[in-house]
Design a protein around this motif. Structure first.
Motif, mmCIF file in Angstrom:
data_model
loop_
_atom_site.group_PDB
_atom_site.id
_atom_site.type_symbol
_atom_site.label_atom_id
_atom_site.label_comp_id
_atom_site.label_asym_id
_atom_site.label_seq_id
_atom_site.Cartn_x
_atom_site.Cartn_y
_atom_site.Cartn_z
ATOM 1 N N ARG A 90 -12.851 -5.418 -6.679
ATOM 2 C CA ARG A 90 -11.707 -6.311 -6.936
ATOM 3 C C ARG A 90 -10.882 -5.794 -8.110
ATOM 4 O O ARG A 90 -9.644 -5.794 -8.074
ATOM 5 C CB ARG A 90 -12.190 -7.724 -7.234
ATOM 6 N N LEU A 119 -8.517 -2.881 -7.173
ATOM 7 C CA LEU A 119 -7.472 -3.079 -6.165
ATOM 8 C C LEU A 119 -6.043 -2.956 -6.721
ATOM 9 O O LEU A 119 -5.190 -2.342 -6.074
ATOM 10 C CB LEU A 119 -7.663 -4.426 -5.471
ATOM 11 N N PRO A 120 -5.728 -3.523 -7.901
ATOM 12 C CA PRO A 120 -4.336 -3.415 -8.360
ATOM 13 C C PRO A 120 -3.845 -1.979 -8.500
ATOM 14 O O PRO A 120 -2.668 -1.699 -8.263
ATOM 15 C CB PRO A 120 -4.379 -4.131 -9.716
ATOM 16 N N ALA A 121 -4.740 -1.052 -8.859
ATOM 17 C CA ALA A 121 -4.323 0.341 -9.042
ATOM 18 C C ALA A 121 -4.012 1.032 -7.719
ATOM 19 O O ALA A 121 -3.448 2.133 -7.713
ATOM 20 C CB ALA A 121 -5.419 1.115 -9.784
ATOM 21 N N ARG A 122 -4.362 0.385 -6.603
ATOM 22 C CA ARG A 122 -4.126 0.984 -5.283
ATOM 23 C C ARG A 122 -2.947 0.330 -4.571
ATOM 24 O O ARG A 122 -2.767 0.519 -3.359
ATOM 25 C CB ARG A 122 -5.385 0.887 -4.430
ATOM 26 N N ALA A 123 -2.139 -0.399 -5.301
ATOM 27 C CA ALA A 123 -1.035 -1.145 -4.682
ATOM 28 C C ALA A 123 -0.038 -0.245 -3.982
ATOM 29 O O ALA A 123 0.622 -0.672 -3.023
ATOM 30 C CB ALA A 123 -0.324 -1.987 -5.741
ATOM 31 N N ASP A 124 0.084 1.010 -4.438
ATOM 32 C CA ASP A 124 1.068 1.903 -3.831
ATOM 33 C C ASP A 124 0.457 2.791 -2.744
ATOM 34 O O ASP A 124 1.149 3.651 -2.202
ATOM 35 C CB ASP A 124 1.728 2.769 -4.894
ATOM 36 N N ASP A 166 -6.608 -12.229 0.262
ATOM 37 C CA ASP A 166 -5.962 -13.216 -0.600
ATOM 38 C C ASP A 166 -6.931 -13.718 -1.667
ATOM 39 O O ASP A 166 -6.580 -13.830 -2.849
ATOM 40 C CB ASP A 166 -5.458 -14.398 0.236
ATOM 41 N N ALA A 196 -7.439 -11.547 -4.575
ATOM 42 C CA ALA A 196 -6.210 -11.280 -5.328
ATOM 43 C C ALA A 196 -5.759 -9.835 -5.150
ATOM 44 O O ALA A 196 -5.257 -9.209 -6.090
ATOM 45 C CB ALA A 196 -6.406 -11.606 -6.812
ATOM 46 N N ALA A 197 -5.943 -9.313 -3.930
ATOM 47 C CA ALA A 197 -5.507 -7.950 -3.638
ATOM 48 C C ALA A 197 -3.988 -7.895 -3.647
ATOM 49 O O ALA A 197 -3.316 -8.847 -3.221
ATOM 50 C CB ALA A 197 -6.030 -7.517 -2.269
ATOM 51 N N PRO A 198 -3.401 -6.813 -4.152
ATOM 52 C CA PRO A 198 -1.937 -6.708 -4.134
ATOM 53 C C PRO A 198 -1.421 -6.748 -2.699
ATOM 54 O O PRO A 198 -2.060 -6.214 -1.789
ATOM 55 C CB PRO A 198 -1.672 -5.349 -4.786
ATOM 56 N N ARG A 209 0.135 -5.717 0.455
ATOM 57 C CA ARG A 209 0.486 -4.430 1.060
ATOM 58 C C ARG A 209 0.726 -4.651 2.545
ATOM 59 O O ARG A 209 -0.151 -5.137 3.263
ATOM 60 C CB ARG A 209 -0.637 -3.405 0.872
#
Length: 423
Positions: free
Chosen positions: A22, A25-30, A84, A87-89, A91
């Motif tokens: 978890r 996950l934010p670092a993989r948003a792109d 959801d 709190a995954a970005p 995509r």
């Protein structure tokens, strides 16, 4: 029999990822997000196949083709809830791939309904690649038009061979003449065409393989896959070879046929971008396949499907009945999972990046936590043996060599090259 699932840690009933995943996950948003949709049905089980597929006689109670689309949609809704809750970005899907089995054994309208629900839940990026595999006998003009209208952009047709006796050995039941009809239907609906071929079938001569290649090229597909036949334990073909009813596969024969494929496809304007895959330029590559080789994320929906999310890999229960029971109860269909450690990440990066024409970025690999150093001595030896080429990351003489790319000979020995670089 389908191959056994790997061991792993239990998947919680709510499907929630571990805290470390978890947090990652934010670092993989792109990074791209893909969706694989497994359709496990086949009209006949091919003797060489160990995929998680079932004929109508195999299914028994608790599973059917008619109820399966609703079950799949239930997993897509479950997946959206898991992401959801974690709190995954957000995509949107960049690729969707319906595989099997034979997806087109389901009515095209049902495939369209599954795809529509995926779009509603996740959204699609502009120009998303949406593919379905298809048996040539299950695709006509009306079905192709329905798929295209729903948003499918390419169809991967299981041609395998153009030679009747080779198809018979593989237990493939389609009429070879239907391949060109299926290609015409896909083209007429405005979608891209990929053809899947298999070489090395017992009894297949080099001339047989050349016939299949030239027939495939004559249909002018956008993309071709050429896979060597692998005899998997537990399959009917493995038993036939063990009993002496079929000749075993021959490594030299496979090499000769790969070299022939590379030559004929290159002459026709196709270039390799992964050891077994060829396309008419970068724009026709399978972006979904590239997800698997470039450390992106994907959700695999369906019985036995595998998923990857920020270093977490998990796989679903195999049988469609058990899969349906779990989703009907509102719990994860996941059977097991693992978090890849640093050593596994480094080894997979080396193995997968080396298989693609873009090559292994040496600096990116060296930056991985547990990557073994790749010495200049090792790369020099591989270059001297004609197995790899050293290339700059950009075509500029002022930039140093930055990546390793397999040569044609290196593609034949890709696993051995990987082992040498990993030692």
């Amino acid at each position: 029999m389908p191959a056994a699932l790997p061991p792993g840690d239990p998947v919680p009933s709510d499907g929630s990822p571990p805290p470390a995943v978890r947090a990652a996950l934010p670092a993989r948003a792109d990074r791209p997000l893909g969706l694989y949709v497994h359709i496990p049905f086949c009209s006949v089980r091919c003797g060489y196949c160990d995929f998680n597929t079932y004929t109508a006689a195999d299914l028994g109670e608790g599973a059917s083709r008619e109820s399966y689309p609703d079950t799949l949609i239930a997993e897509l809704e479950f997946a959206a809830g898991v992401l959801d809750a974690a709190a995954a970005p957000a995509r949107r899907l960049s690729t969707v791939f319906f595989g099997g089995g034979t997806p087109t054994l389901l009515p095209a309208e049902e495939l369209a309904r599954i795809l529509t629900r995926a779009r509603e839940l996740f959204g699609f990026v502009e120009g998303a690649e949406v593919t379905t595999e298809a048996n040539p006998d299950t695709l006509d003009d009306a079905a192709a038009a329905t798929l295209a209208a729903a948003g499918f952009t390419r169809v991967s047709i299981g041609m395998q061979s153009a030679v009747p006796h080779v198809l018979a050995t593989l237990d493939r039941t389609h009429d070879p003449a239907n391949v060109s009809r299926a290609v015409a239907a896909v083209r007429g609906a405005g979608m891209e065409v990929s053809l899947d071929l298999i070489y090395g079938t017992p009894g297949e001569s080099l001339a047989d393989w050349e016939t299949s290649l030239r027939d495939a090229v004559a249909m002018d597909p956008d993309h071709l896959s050429a896979y060597s036949l692998i005899i998997e334990e537990g399959t009917a073909m493995a038993a036939q070879i063990r009993r002496g009813r079929l000749a075993d596969v021959d490594g030299d024969d496979h090499a000769d046929k790969y070299l022939l494929a590379d030559r004929i496809l290159a002459e026709a304007g196709y270039s390799w971008y992964e050891v077994s895959n060829f396309s008419r330029g970068p724009g026709m590559r399978s972006r979904h396949n590239l997800h698997y080789w470039q450390d992106t994320d994907w959700w695999g929906a369906g019985p036995g499907a595998h998923s990857h999310l920020a270093g977490l890999r998990w796989w679903n229960v195999k049988h469609p009945a058990a899969y349906a029971q779990r989703l009907a109860a509102g719990i994860s269909p996941g059977h097991g999972r693992e978090v890849l450690d640093a050593e596994a990440v480094a080894l997979e990066h080396l193995m997968l990046r080396l298989r693609i024409a873009d090559g292994l970025d040496l600096a990116a690999h060296a930056a991985l936590e547990a990557a073994e150093p790749i010495t200049a001595e090792t790369t020099s030896r591989l270059v001297a043996e004609g197995l790899v080429e050293e290339e700059p990351l950009v075509p500029d003489a002022e930039h140093p060599v930055g990546r390793l790319v397999l040569t044609l000979q290196g593609r034949l020995l890709a696993d051995a090259v990987t082992r040498r670089l990993a030692d």
